[in-house]
Design a protein around this motif. Structure first.
Motif, PDB file in Angstrom:
ATOM      1  N   THR A 161       0.843  -1.186   0.000  1.00 46.48           N
ATOM      2  CA  THR A 161       0.000   0.000   0.000  1.00 46.48           C
ATOM      3  C   THR A 161       0.876   1.231   0.000  1.00 46.48           C
ATOM      4  O   THR A 161       1.955   1.230   0.593  1.00 46.48           O
ATOM      5  CB  THR A 161      -0.886   0.010   1.262  1.00 46.48           C
TER       6      THR A 161
ATOM      7  N   GLN B 164      -3.232   3.949  -2.175  1.00 44.91           N
ATOM      8  CA  GLN B 164      -3.249   3.104  -3.374  1.00 44.91           C
ATOM      9  C   GLN B 164      -2.894   1.693  -2.899  1.00 44.91           C
ATOM     10  O   GLN B 164      -1.977   1.508  -2.102  1.00 44.91           O
ATOM     11  CB  GLN B 164      -2.206   3.558  -4.393  1.00 44.91           C
ATOM     12  N   TYR B 165      -3.636   0.720  -3.393  1.00 41.06           N
ATOM     13  CA  TYR B 165      -3.376  -0.681  -3.093  1.00 41.06           C
ATOM     14  C   TYR B 165      -2.801  -1.313  -4.343  1.00 41.06           C
ATOM     15  O   TYR B 165      -3.392  -1.227  -5.416  1.00 41.06           O
ATOM     16  CB  TYR B 165      -4.672  -1.382  -2.681  1.00 41.06           C
ATOM     17  N   HIS B 166      -1.661  -1.961  -4.214  1.00 41.07           N
ATOM     18  CA  HIS B 166      -0.949  -2.502  -5.378  1.00 41.07           C
ATOM     19  C   HIS B 166      -0.792  -4.009  -5.248  1.00 41.07           C
ATOM     20  O   HIS B 166      -0.442  -4.520  -4.184  1.00 41.07           O
ATOM     21  CB  HIS B 166       0.426  -1.848  -5.502  1.00 41.07           C
ATOM     22  N   TRP B 167      -1.025  -4.707  -6.352  1.00 43.29           N
ATOM     23  CA  TRP B 167      -0.856  -6.154  -6.457  1.00 43.29           C
ATOM     24  C   TRP B 167       0.196  -6.371  -7.529  1.00 43.29           C
ATOM     25  O   TRP B 167      -0.053  -6.205  -8.712  1.00 43.29           O
ATOM     26  CB  TRP B 167      -2.180  -6.771  -6.844  1.00 43.29           C
TER      27      TRP B 167
ATOM     28  N   SER C 229      -3.648  -1.997  -9.547  1.00 41.21           N
ATOM     29  CA  SER C 229      -3.767  -1.030  -8.458  1.00 41.21           C
ATOM     30  C   SER C 229      -5.217  -0.617  -8.272  1.00 41.21           C
ATOM     31  O   SER C 229      -6.015  -0.678  -9.210  1.00 41.21           O
ATOM     32  CB  SER C 229      -2.917   0.219  -8.750  1.00 41.21           C
ATOM     33  N   ARG C 230      -5.516  -0.189  -7.035  1.00 42.46           N
ATOM     34  CA  ARG C 230      -6.819   0.373  -6.676  1.00 42.46           C
ATOM     35  C   ARG C 230      -6.550   1.636  -5.876  1.00 42.46           C
ATOM     36  O   ARG C 230      -5.558   1.729  -5.178  1.00 42.46           O
ATOM     37  CB  ARG C 230      -7.614  -0.579  -5.791  1.00 42.46           C
ATOM     38  N   THR C 231      -7.464   2.586  -5.947  1.00 41.50           N
ATOM     39  CA  THR C 231      -7.342   3.833  -5.205  1.00 41.50           C
ATOM     40  C   THR C 231      -8.461   3.921  -4.188  1.00 41.50           C
ATOM     41  O   THR C 231      -9.620   3.636  -4.512  1.00 41.50           O
ATOM     42  CB  THR C 231      -7.428   5.046  -6.156  1.00 41.50           C
TER      43      THR C 231
ATOM     44  N   PRO D 214     -10.016  -2.626  -9.497  1.00 45.74           N
ATOM     45  CA  PRO D 214      -8.619  -2.833  -9.887  1.00 45.74           C
ATOM     46  C   PRO D 214      -8.422  -2.453 -11.355  1.00 45.74           C
ATOM     47  O   PRO D 214      -9.282  -2.681 -12.191  1.00 45.74           O
ATOM     48  CB  PRO D 214      -8.405  -4.332  -9.698  1.00 45.74           C
TER      49      PRO D 214
ATOM     50  N   SER E 230      -2.055  -1.579 -13.908  1.00 42.04           N
ATOM     51  CA  SER E 230      -1.128  -0.464 -13.714  1.00 42.04           C
ATOM     52  C   SER E 230       0.298  -0.860 -14.085  1.00 42.04           C
ATOM     53  O   SER E 230       1.260  -0.280 -13.592  1.00 42.04           O
ATOM     54  CB  SER E 230      -1.193   0.039 -12.264  1.00 42.04           C
TER      55      SER E 230
ATOM     56  N   SER F 255       2.232   2.057 -15.223  1.00 37.07           N
ATOM     57  CA  SER F 255       2.104   3.256 -14.399  1.00 37.07           C
ATOM     58  C   SER F 255       3.468   3.724 -13.891  1.00 37.07           C
ATOM     59  O   SER F 255       4.477   3.011 -13.998  1.00 37.07           O
ATOM     60  CB  SER F 255       1.207   2.962 -13.199  1.00 37.07           C
TER      61      SER F 255
ATOM     62  N   MET G 224       4.230   3.914 -10.838  1.00 33.90           N
ATOM     63  CA  MET G 224       4.592   3.009  -9.737  1.00 33.90           C
ATOM     64  C   MET G 224       5.337   1.794 -10.281  1.00 33.90           C
ATOM     65  O   MET G 224       6.391   1.420  -9.765  1.00 33.90           O
ATOM     66  CB  MET G 224       3.331   2.582  -8.982  1.00 33.90           C
TER      67      MET G 224
END
Length: 176
Positions: A104, A120-123, A140-142, A153, A156, A159, A161
């Motif tokens: 995160t 932001q949640y990143h996988w 990613s999710r915001t 989701p 990304s 992106s 990131m």
């Protein structure tokens, strides 16, 4: 989710007791992430500034503690060849040789009149190659403040990131 010194626990930085060995790019995913996450905000912020044509002031403040438990890919299915997330996003990293890491970030966006902090949640899907770790894919999710529902989701993988993670991994390989 609790709050510690004004920072949500989900984005608490990597423990200070985690050893940071410079000059070696670790093969161990836990150690790799413990070295990457403290450096990631700086890498992302530089990537944002370099890549943005219409620069909007936004900054990554913190990158959170990683989680390594893979998500189930569907009911009764451990590793299908291709899975889908809501919104028909393909997950090409469902191979057991590909590591899944969740982390995160806390970010701040500035407008003309205010600043807005959001998570932001990143996988992240990584694979180990002969040359070191590589980014396969990222979603990613915001989550905006005040109880808003996180965005669906989104892929990304291109992106800022994901680019910052790639740059950090490249630098890590060169330091080794």
């Amino acid at each position: 989710m609790g709050v510690r010194a004004g920072i949500p626990e989900a984005i608490a930085q990597v423990s200070p007791s985690t050893p940071r060995v410079r000059g070696v790019c670790p093969a161990d995913l836990d150690l790799l992430m413990s070295q990457l996450l403290p450096d990631l905000p700086g890498y992302v912020n530089r990537t944002i500034q370099r890549s943005s044509q219409d620069y909007v002031p936004r900054f990554v403040i913190l990158a959170g503690r990683p989680e390594f438990q893979p998500l189930p890919q569907g009911p009764g299915v451990n590793h299908p060849p291709v899975s889908r997330l809501p919104g028909d996003l393909e997950i090409s990293g469902s191979d057991p040789a590909i590591a899944q890491v969740f982390f995160t970030t806390l970010e701040r966006h500035y407008t003309a009149t205010q600043s807005v902090e959001y998570q932001q949640y990143h996988w992240l899907f990584l694979s180990q190659t002969d040359e070191g770790w590589r980014v396969n894919q990222m979603f990613s999710r915001t989550a905006y403040p005040e109880g808003a529902i996180p965005t669906p989701p989104r892929d990304s993988s291109d992106s800022e990131m994901a680019q910052a993670v790639r740059l950090w991994l490249r630098d890590c390989r060169y330091r080794s």
